[in-house]
Write an enzyme that holds these catalytic residues in place. Structure first.
Site, PDB file in Angstrom:
ATOM      1  N   ASP A  36       0.811  -1.225   0.000  1.00  0.00           N
ATOM      2  CA  ASP A  36       0.000   0.000   0.000  1.00  0.00           C
ATOM      3  C   ASP A  36       0.832   1.257   0.000  1.00  0.00           C
ATOM      4  O   ASP A  36       1.999   1.245   0.368  1.00  0.00           O
ATOM      5  CB  ASP A  36      -0.789   0.046   1.321  1.00  0.00           C
ATOM      6  CG  ASP A  36      -2.127  -0.621   1.176  1.00  0.00           C
ATOM      7  OD1 ASP A  36      -2.504  -0.944   0.043  1.00  0.00           O
ATOM      8  OD2 ASP A  36      -2.787  -0.814   2.221  1.00  0.00           O
ATOM      9  N   LYS A  58      -1.901   1.333  -7.447  1.00  0.00           N
ATOM     10  CA  LYS A  58      -2.050   1.425  -8.892  1.00  0.00           C
ATOM     11  C   LYS A  58      -3.228   0.611  -9.389  1.00  0.00           C
ATOM     12  O   LYS A  58      -3.737   0.852 -10.472  1.00  0.00           O
ATOM     13  CB  LYS A  58      -0.786   0.881  -9.572  1.00  0.00           C
ATOM     14  CG  LYS A  58       0.301   1.892  -9.692  1.00  0.00           C
ATOM     15  CD  LYS A  58       1.168   1.604 -10.910  1.00  0.00           C
ATOM     16  CE  LYS A  58       2.349   2.545 -10.929  1.00  0.00           C
ATOM     17  NZ  LYS A  58       3.615   1.846 -10.767  1.00  0.00           N
ATOM     18  N   MET A 173      -7.847   9.452   9.293  1.00  0.00           N
ATOM     19  CA  MET A 173      -8.381  10.014   8.047  1.00  0.00           C
ATOM     20  C   MET A 173      -9.211  11.263   8.316  1.00  0.00           C
ATOM     21  O   MET A 173     -10.268  11.457   7.723  1.00  0.00           O
ATOM     22  CB  MET A 173      -9.268   8.974   7.327  1.00  0.00           C
ATOM     23  CG  MET A 173      -8.519   7.712   6.969  1.00  0.00           C
ATOM     24  SD  MET A 173      -9.597   6.361   6.468  1.00  0.00           S
ATOM     25  CE  MET A 173     -10.237   5.773   8.030  1.00  0.00           C
TER      26      MET A 173
HETATM   27  N1  SAH Z   1      -4.349   0.426   8.883  1.00  0.00           N
HETATM   28  C1  SAH Z   1      -3.787   1.712   9.165  1.00  0.00           C
HETATM   29  C2  SAH Z   1      -4.769   2.834   8.945  1.00  0.00           C
HETATM   30  C3  SAH Z   1      -5.135   3.038   7.526  1.00  0.00           C
HETATM   31  S1  SAH Z   1      -6.283   4.340   7.323  1.00  0.00           S
HETATM   32  C4  SAH Z   1      -3.261   1.725  10.592  1.00  0.00           C
HETATM   33  O1  SAH Z   1      -3.516   0.797  11.347  1.00  0.00           O
HETATM   34  O2  SAH Z   1      -2.564   2.665  10.946  1.00  0.00           O
HETATM   35  C5  SAH Z   1      -5.249   5.659   6.832  1.00  0.00           C
HETATM   36  C6  SAH Z   1      -5.087   6.666   7.930  1.00  0.00           C
HETATM   37  O3  SAH Z   1      -4.175   6.177   8.886  1.00  0.00           O
HETATM   38  C7  SAH Z   1      -4.519   7.986   7.502  1.00  0.00           C
HETATM   39  O4  SAH Z   1      -5.503   8.825   6.950  1.00  0.00           O
HETATM   40  C8  SAH Z   1      -4.014   8.536   8.801  1.00  0.00           C
HETATM   41  O5  SAH Z   1      -5.062   9.028   9.586  1.00  0.00           O
HETATM   42  C9  SAH Z   1      -3.517   7.276   9.473  1.00  0.00           C
HETATM   43  N2  SAH Z   1      -2.082   7.077   9.283  1.00  0.00           N
HETATM   44  C10 SAH Z   1      -1.456   6.053   8.691  1.00  0.00           C
HETATM   45  N3  SAH Z   1      -0.136   6.187   8.767  1.00  0.00           N
HETATM   46  C11 SAH Z   1       0.095   7.333   9.437  1.00  0.00           C
HETATM   47  C12 SAH Z   1       1.263   8.006   9.885  1.00  0.00           C
HETATM   48  N4  SAH Z   1       2.494   7.562   9.646  1.00  0.00           N
HETATM   49  N5  SAH Z   1       1.108   9.157  10.581  1.00  0.00           N
HETATM   50  C13 SAH Z   1      -0.096   9.640  10.869  1.00  0.00           C
HETATM   51  N6  SAH Z   1      -1.223   9.042  10.468  1.00  0.00           N
HETATM   52  C14 SAH Z   1      -1.140   7.898   9.777  1.00  0.00           C
END
Ligand code: SAH
Length: 505
Positions: A36, A58, A173
């Site tokens: 991803d 993609k 998000m």
């Molecule tokens: N499965 C992922 C979440 C995916 S949803 C998890 O467990 O973290 C995508 C959201 O995750 C983004 O919009 C943001 O809110 C958050 N996110 C993912 N990586 C991030 C990071 N390095 N720093 C801050 N927010 C992050």
């Protein structure tokens, strides 16, 4: 029936070392990796070179449309009997649609396993110094999507429960919907002065933290142009950051530093800079190679018992010298009658690792320092062996000869320079985003000039802090027209690291 299996692996929040051991094990045996946008691409280096790498971003483009195609792909690869790793940012089961992928695999009869990962909220919490729970402050935490219920009346979120009671709330998000969600929390009873932190690209060198309150964070985010991806942490725990932040207060945090070194050597210095918060761009200016002929070194090794002194002036010389002894079927016992001089503590450590204690380490860790020490001894008619690099300076052999010693200085290894810079390093220089460049020997600066051209190098390094390990290297810098900003008092990588810290603090 095939042996296909799909591992849904949590990649962690960003820092590539925050993946689990189990996750790395899965990557190591993968035939296919489907990854991803939010999974750090550096993690792909764990997968075999032969593994097929598919960027899921993609496949379907944005959000929803792609999910069916991703599910179908995982099923198809599983049916082919492949070991598939589905690498997902954070944790696969936290806003990661991992559940849907598992359902599709189950329906198709493809075995799967789920490997948890550090989810963004947890990564952001640790790296911003904001505990999600804290005794006496809050006893509960909720992870909430910022995208739910765009229509006010259709929200699945129980805003009353979320807002009352003072538990920590982390929105995923939620950057584009920040204003609306903060307003909702206030409308449903959370105090307007509740502290809020936005944490962007948590756990990576580009981490950004913006702190405000429910009432003003949206304005602050707008004014500063704050962009996704970020989590929003709401709750009294945010105030703890003032005391507990550590990641963004490290001495070299946010600094982009180029490390010019022989490819084989950069590791340790680079990681000590990275541990202090720097983003390190490696720039190998030297590659090591065997001598064109071993003849002279082999003769010297055969005659080792006839030498009084062996002088070693770099870790590379030590490694090539001992490796060659090994190849010729001899070992450290051949040095029983020789005394050993190491140019400095690092070289001395390297010698010790071959079971030998150096007899002499000069106070000044340079060739001149070695000469000064020998000037105090009587080396008239003594036999000295100096296994050296092909481009080594002539100071030691010529000065020791002047003192009446017989010196043999066979080439033990060669320094070759690569033709071009790594693309990331060149790009950063062109974008003028580099803060500092480090030179750890004359050849690093001379080779960089040869690779870039002198004028282009001077132009690219305008405004970049130049750090040199010692006076000889500094002189080479100045000879090429560079101004040296940092030079430690003692000529070691540890001292150079410390000098960088002092300079930037
Ligand atoms: N499965 C992922 C979440 C995916 S949803 C998890 O467990 O973290 C995508 C959201 O995750 C983004 O919009 C943001 O809110 C958050 N996110 C993912 N990586 C991030 C990071 N390095 N720093 C801050 N927010 C992050």
């Amino acid at each position: 029936m095939s042996n296909g299996i799909v591992y849904l692996v949590g990649a962690g929040p960003g820092d590539p070392s925050l993946i689990t051991l189990r996750g790395v094990e899965c990557l190591k045996k993968a035939d296919v990796v489907v990854y991803d946008y939010l999974a750090n691409e550096l993690l792909l280096t764990h997968a075999p070179v032969s593994a097929e790498r598919i960027y899921a971003g993609k496949i379907g483009g944005r959000h929803n449309q792609g999910q069916d195609e991703i599910n179908n792909l995982l099923v198809a690869k599983g049916k082919e009997g492949k070991i598939v790793v589905r690498l997902k940012g954070g944790d696969p089961f936290v806003f990661g649609r991992g559940g849907e992928e598992c359902e599709a695999l189950r329906d198709a009869g493809i075995p799967f396993e789920v490997v948890p990962g550090v989810t963004a909220a947890v990564g952001a919490s640790a790296y911003s110094g904001i505990p999600l729970t804290h005794r006496d402050v809050t006893a509960s935490v909720a992870f909430v999507t910022g995208q739910e219920g765009k229509d006010k009346n259709e929200s699945n979120i129980d805003w009353d429960r979320l807002s009352l009671g003072g538990g920590t709330v982390v929105f995923y998000m939620g950057v584009t919907t920040l204003r609306r969600n903060m307003q909702r929390m206030m409308d449903h009873g959370r105090s307007a002065d509740t502290p809020v932190a936005l944490v962007r690209w948590a756990t990576t060198p580009c981490q950004q933290v913006l702190v405000g309150t429910l009432a003003d964070i949206a304005d602050k985010a707008e004014t500063s142009g704050f962009k996704p991806p970020a989590v929003t942490i709401v709750g009294e725990v945010v105030a703890l950051r003032e005391k507990l932040q550590w990641f963004d207060t490290r001495p070299l945090c946010g600094k982009k530093i180029i490390v010019t070194r022989a490819a084989e050597q950069a590791g340790e210095f680079s990681s000590s800079l990275a541990a202090r918060g720097a983003t390190v761009l490696e720039c190998p200016t030297i590659r090591l190679a065997e001598p064109e002929s071993w003849q002279l070194l082999d003769l010297a090794i055969r005659d080792l018992p006839t030498y009084d002194w062996v002088v070693l002036t770099s870790g590379n010389a030590v490694r090539y010298f001992f490796r060659r002894m090994n190849t010729l079927g001899t070992d450290a016992r051949a040095l029983a009658n020789c005394r050993i001089c190491a140019v400095g503590p690092k070289t001395a450590d390297e010698i010790r690792s071959f079971g030998i204690k150096p007899d002499l380490i000069p106070a000044d860790y340079t060739a001149e320092g070695v000469v000064q020490e020998f000037a105090r001894l009587d080396i008239q008619n003594m036999r000295v062996l100096f296994p050296r690099a092909d481009r080594a300076r002539d100071v030691i052999p010529s000065e020791l000869k002047r003192m009446g010693a017989h010196v043999d200085s066979p080439v033990a290894y060669r320094n070759i320079f690569p033709e071009r810079l790594p693309p990331e390093t060149l790009f950063a220089l062109e974008k003028r985003s580099v803060d500092c460049i480090t030179f750890t020997s004359s050849s690093t600066v001379q080779n960089l000039a040869a690779m870039l051209g002198e004028e282009r190098m001077l132009d690219m390094l305008k405004g970049v802090v130049v750090a040199s390990i010692g006076p000889i290297t500094s002189k080479s810098c100045r000879d090429l027209g560079l101004k040296v900003d940092i030079e430690p008092a003692s000529y070691t990588l540890a001292a150079l690291t410390e000098a960088l810290e002092t300079h930037f603090s």
